[in-house]
Write a protein that holds these residues in place. Structure first.
Motif, PDB file in Angstrom:
ATOM      1  N   UNK A   1       1.291  -0.893  -0.147  1.00  0.00           N
ATOM      2  CA  UNK A   1      -0.593  -0.023   0.153  1.00  0.00           C
ATOM      3  C   UNK A   1       0.722   1.399   0.167  1.00  0.00           C
ATOM      4  N   UNK A   2       0.849   1.843  -1.263  1.00  0.00           N
ATOM      5  CA  UNK A   2       1.210   3.357  -1.202  1.00  0.00           C
ATOM      6  C   UNK A   2       0.870   4.504  -1.082  1.00  0.00           C
ATOM      7  N   UNK A   3       1.133   5.298   0.101  1.00  0.00           N
ATOM      8  CA  UNK A   3      -0.354   6.583  -0.267  1.00  0.00           C
ATOM      9  C   UNK A   3       1.179   8.088  -1.432  1.00  0.00           C
ATOM     10  N   UNK A   4       0.691   7.564  -2.588  1.00  0.00           N
ATOM     11  CA  UNK A   4       1.282   9.030  -3.138  1.00  0.00           C
ATOM     12  C   UNK A   4       0.199   9.808  -3.310  1.00  0.00           C
ATOM     13  N   UNK A   5       1.266  10.613  -3.919  1.00  0.00           N
ATOM     14  CA  UNK A   5       0.619  12.375  -3.318  1.00  0.00           C
ATOM     15  C   UNK A   5      -0.992  12.371  -4.086  1.00  0.00           C
ATOM     16  N   UNK A   6      -1.126  11.154  -4.856  1.00  0.00           N
ATOM     17  CA  UNK A   6      -2.904  11.729  -5.321  1.00  0.00           C
ATOM     18  C   UNK A   6      -3.037  10.709  -5.340  1.00  0.00           C
ATOM     19  N   UNK A   7      -2.964   9.550  -5.023  1.00  0.00           N
ATOM     20  CA  UNK A   7      -3.777   8.143  -4.768  1.00  0.00           C
ATOM     21  C   UNK A   7      -3.275   7.014  -4.205  1.00  0.00           C
ATOM     22  N   UNK A   8      -3.997   6.345  -3.273  1.00  0.00           N
ATOM     23  CA  UNK A   8      -3.288   5.310  -2.761  1.00  0.00           C
ATOM     24  C   UNK A   8      -3.680   4.095  -3.372  1.00  0.00           C
ATOM     25  N   UNK A   9      -2.516   3.657  -3.488  1.00  0.00           N
ATOM     26  CA  UNK A   9      -1.890   2.595  -3.985  1.00  0.00           C
ATOM     27  C   UNK A   9      -2.205   1.146  -3.302  1.00  0.00           C
ATOM     28  N   UNK A  10      -2.989   0.020  -4.145  1.00  0.00           N
ATOM     29  CA  UNK A  10      -2.906  -0.724  -3.583  1.00  0.00           C
ATOM     30  C   UNK A  10      -3.017  -2.133  -3.826  1.00  0.00           C
ATOM     31  N   UNK A  11      -2.235  -3.405  -3.679  1.00  0.00           N
ATOM     32  CA  UNK A  11      -2.550  -4.826  -3.918  1.00  0.00           C
ATOM     33  C   UNK A  11      -2.187  -5.586  -3.343  1.00  0.00           C
TER      34      UNK A  11
END
Length: 383
Positions: free
Chosen positions: A248-258
């Motif tokens: 899970x990566x909280x980027x500046x514009x988007x939570x990226x989950x796998x």
């Protein structure tokens, strides 16, 4: 009897391809690494077909028609992203079984022989499917053109798919492609609801997936999670399985989950029926960020769709903007907004935010390539 042998969900952010300025390469690399771990799950489980539950960013469909659910039944799907082209075979027997089986179960499933595969599909093709010769069944869920299907309906669709798989022969994997929190094309871009992401991840890790049926599509819109509707299809197909968060990566514009859902045994048939939990209160304004496209804005959205999908239309637009705006019969306030090439201004005149975002992005790129000034100082990106 058929079996579900693998279940997984993943983001599909185009930033994984584009590597735009402002992105953290370490976050993108971690996400790609996790997606490739899902690919290794496919190696371990050896499915005969992969159902890919994806979504449309107003590329395969438009405001001419926007089905709640649709399955591709043609022999092959073609997708692209930038210079990359993808050709993936469809498991037509399973696709037809899903179509027929859903209709028998009172799901008015649309179907198409061809549909453009945008980044919701081709990013998983690139990093999960890769070179594996596994035929797919692409299934679209409408997550951006309200009114949207409600989460419990997507969940019920997943249950129906599990029943149909059980009637079919073979080992089947299912993958949902969708966000977590993000608001492409709106003033909330850059302000994802990471707290809500954390709530979702905790629920998924505890295996309490059916508790998420308390959410409505309006609530998902409020917290930037409408793409989660694709995940609900997987939730419905597997029931209350515990998820393993690979990244899970909280980027500046988007939570990226796998996320992977390790199955102790292959699943045969639909999971037990769970009662609907009490609904979480939603805003009285209904859909806040992605609203019903009013018929009066049809010409504006028709132009933006053409600019998104047709390089020739973008070229005409760049060469003679006024003539194209007149040809598409835009209203004065729409013409003025489009000329700014600022997505938020275009969206405020009635454009769908996704179309405003992607069309302006491509026009601006074409203008830069020709050494022209776009006139916009706003950053432009995709979901």
């Amino acid at each position: 009897m058929g079996q579900i042998v693998a279940a997984m969900v993943s983001c599909h952010a185009p930033a994984l391809f584009l590597r735009q300025p402002g992105e953290d390469p370490a976050q993108l690399d971690a996400t790609i690494s996790a997606m490739r771990r899902l690919g290794r799950v496919l190696d371990e489980t050896k499915p005969d077909a992969l159902i890919v539950v994806g979504l449309d960013h107003l590329e395969a469909f438009s405001l001419d028609v926007s089905p709640a659910f649709a399955v591709v039944v043609g022999p092959e799907v073609v997708g692209s992203f930038g210079s990359k082209q993808y050709h993936v075979g469809v498991h037509q027997t399973l696709a037809r079984a899903l179509l027929d089986g859903c209709l028998k179960r009172d799901f008015d499933m649309a179907f198409c022989h061809k549909a453009f595969m945008g980044h919701a599909f081709v990013v998983p093709f690139e990093y999960i499917l890769e070179q594996r010769q596994i035929p797919i069944v692409p299934l679209f869920v409408n997550v951006y053109v309200p009114p949207l299907p409600q989460p419990h309906r997507a969940y019920q669709l997943g249950r129906a798919i599990a029943e149909i798989v059980a009637e079919h022969e073979g080992r089947i994997a299912i993958l949902a492609s969708g966000g977590m929190s993000h608001y492409p094309g709106t003033e909330k871009y850059g302000y994802p609801d990471f707290d809500f992401d954390q709530y979702l991840l905790q629920v998924i890790e505890r295996g309490e997936l059916s508790s998420l049926l308390s959410l409505s599509s309006q609530k998902l819109d409020e917290v930037g999670e409408t793409e989660l509707l694709t995940w609900y299809v997987v939730f419905g197909a597997i029931g209350n399985q515990c998820g393993q968060v690979l990244s899970y990566q909280p980027t500046w514009h988007h939570g990226l989950g796998v996320i992977n859902f390790p199955l102790a045994e292959p699943l045969e048939g639909a999971p037990p029926v769970d009662p609907l939990p009490k609904a979480i209160e939603t805003s009285a304004v209904g859909y806040r960020y992605y609203k019903f496209p009013e018929p009066g804005s049809y010409n504006l959205n028709r132009l933006l769709y053409a600019l998104r999908m047709k390089a020739g239309e973008r070229q005409r637009f760049v060469q003679d903007m006024d003539a194209v705006l007149i040809e598409y019969r835009l209203r004065p306030e729409e013409m003025a907004a489009v000329k700014t090439l600022e997505p938020l201004k275009v969206a405020k005149t009635g454009a769908h935010p996704i179309l405003a975002w992607t069309a302006v992005h491509l026009v601006a790129a074409d203008m830069r390539a020709q050494g022209l000034r776009s006139g916009s100082s706003n950053p432009v990106s995709a979901s």
